[in-house]
Design an enzyme around this catalytic site. Structure first.
Site, PDB file in Angstrom:
ATOM      1  N   SER A   1      54.624  -4.703  -2.050  1.00  0.00           N
ATOM      2  CA  SER A   1      55.349  -4.278  -0.844  1.00  0.00           C
ATOM      3  C   SER A   1      56.474  -3.367  -1.292  1.00  0.00           C
ATOM      4  O   SER A   1      56.969  -3.504  -2.427  1.00  0.00           O
ATOM      5  CB  SER A   1      55.942  -5.520  -0.153  1.00  0.00           C
ATOM      6  OG  SER A   1      56.895  -5.130   0.822  1.00  0.00           O
TER       7      SER A   1
ATOM      8  N   TYR B   1      60.096 -13.810  -0.262  1.00  0.00           N
ATOM      9  CA  TYR B   1      59.046 -12.796  -0.116  1.00  0.00           C
ATOM     10  C   TYR B   1      59.297 -11.656  -1.110  1.00  0.00           C
ATOM     11  O   TYR B   1      58.391 -11.240  -1.846  1.00  0.00           O
ATOM     12  CB  TYR B   1      59.032 -12.269   1.324  1.00  0.00           C
ATOM     13  CG  TYR B   1      57.993 -11.196   1.546  1.00  0.00           C
ATOM     14  CD1 TYR B   1      56.654 -11.536   1.705  1.00  0.00           C
ATOM     15  CD2 TYR B   1      58.328  -9.852   1.570  1.00  0.00           C
ATOM     16  CE1 TYR B   1      55.686 -10.558   1.879  1.00  0.00           C
ATOM     17  CE2 TYR B   1      57.381  -8.868   1.749  1.00  0.00           C
ATOM     18  CZ  TYR B   1      56.051  -9.222   1.903  1.00  0.00           C
ATOM     19  OH  TYR B   1      55.098  -8.257   2.071  1.00  0.00           O
TER      20      TYR B   1
END
Ligand SMILES: NC(=O)c1ccc[n+]([C@@H]2O[C@H](COP(=O)([O-])OP(=O)(O)OC[C@H]3O[C@@H](n4cnc5c(N)ncnc54)[C@H](OP(=O)(O)O)[C@@H]3O)[C@@H](O)[C@H]2O)c1
Length: 253
Positions: A136, A149
């Site tokens: 990401s 995350y």
């Protein structure tokens, strides 16, 4: 990367980016199977003509039996995408966040490692293949409301680099897909700047076709995250993104 004749398993292909890439890989000519937990999504995808394999990446037994089922059906499997992931908000001032941290690390990091471990012997024995890992923009530029995350995706980036080095010379390549915010999984509600899924998939397919084994797939929208530290924009961007902490329930009202 030539996607006209691959045999791919997209783990975490039952929704969002994974499902769209399953459709794109199949449209390009590859044979595609999809893995995930949702029985409804798996049966919809089976009706569309995909191979489907039930699996929970947090469970090693489930991953091993999914691997056995996948290789029995697709002995020529040459591409494994580790797409499974959860994106959870966490308020670090509330100790209850720890459960979310555990789920995040177990799914995003350990889940990736379980799937890679399951398929490495097959791909190495075959002497040809590709792992596509999924990180990401947040791996490179933290988004403070999602701390575990960010940690999980930074870890998958580091793991992908080491995996590529360890598999060098085996014929098995490692490609890291680095999405920016894409309009899936409710992102469109919290982030009006999230990239439409179709636009993202178009750019990914184009970039994949440019190079036999690209190290990273970086669409234009993620370059500011990927290179923030190099470009000297990191501190300002982290401060800007910290404003999103207002979305945590404890900061409201
Ligand atoms: N959308 C974004 O803005 C964005 C940005 C950067 C990176 N990413 C990454 O891209 C990937 C896909 O995200 P998405 O936006 O497409 O989200 P999504 O629609 O929620 O897809 C997540 C996928 O992960 C699977 N999954 C979750 N837990 C699993 C488990 N325990 N075992 C097996 N599969 C599991 C889900 O399948 P089941 O529920 O069927 O198990 C689903 O197929 C994730 O790794 C995410 O972190 C997304």
């Amino acid at each position: 990367m030539d996607l006209s004749n691959r045999t791919a398993l997209i783990v975490g292909g039952t929704s969002g980016i994974g499902r769209e890439l399953a459709r794109r890989f199949a449209a390009a000519g590859s044979t595609v199977a999809v893995g995930g937990r949702s029985p409804e999504a798996l049966s919809e995808l089976a009706e569309e003509g995909f191979g489907t394999i039930s699996m929970d990446v947090t469970d090693s037994v489930s991953v091993a039996s999914a691997r056995d089922a996948a290789l029995a059906r697709y002995p020529e499997l040459d591409t494994v995408v580790t797409m499974s992931g959860v994106m959870l908000l966490e308020d670090l001032r509330d100790p209850a966040h720890f459960k979310r941290a555990e789920t995040t690390i177990d799914t995003n990091l350990l889940g990736t490692i379980r799937v890679i471990d399951a398929f490495t012997p097959h791909l190495v024995r075959q002497g040809v293949g590709t792992f596509i890992t999924v990180t990401s923009g947040i791996a490179f530029l933290p988004f403070p409301p999602m701390p575990s995350y960010a940690a999980s995706k930074a870890a998958v980036h580091a793991y992908s680099e080491a995996l590529r080095a360890q598999l060098d010379g085996t014929g098995v390549g490692v490609v890291e897909l680095v999405p920016p915010a894409v309009a899936t999984a409710g992102q469109e509600e919290v982030n009006p700047h999230a990239l439409p899924l179709d636009d993202f998939a178009n750019e990914v397919m184009h970039l994949l076709s440019q190079d036999p084994t690209p190290h990273e797939i970086l669409v234009k929208g993620v370059l500011m995250h990927r290179w923030a530290e190099r470009d000297g924009t990191y501190a300002d961007l982290v401060a800007q993104r910290s404003q999103a902490l207002a979305m945590l329930p404890s900061r409201q009202g």
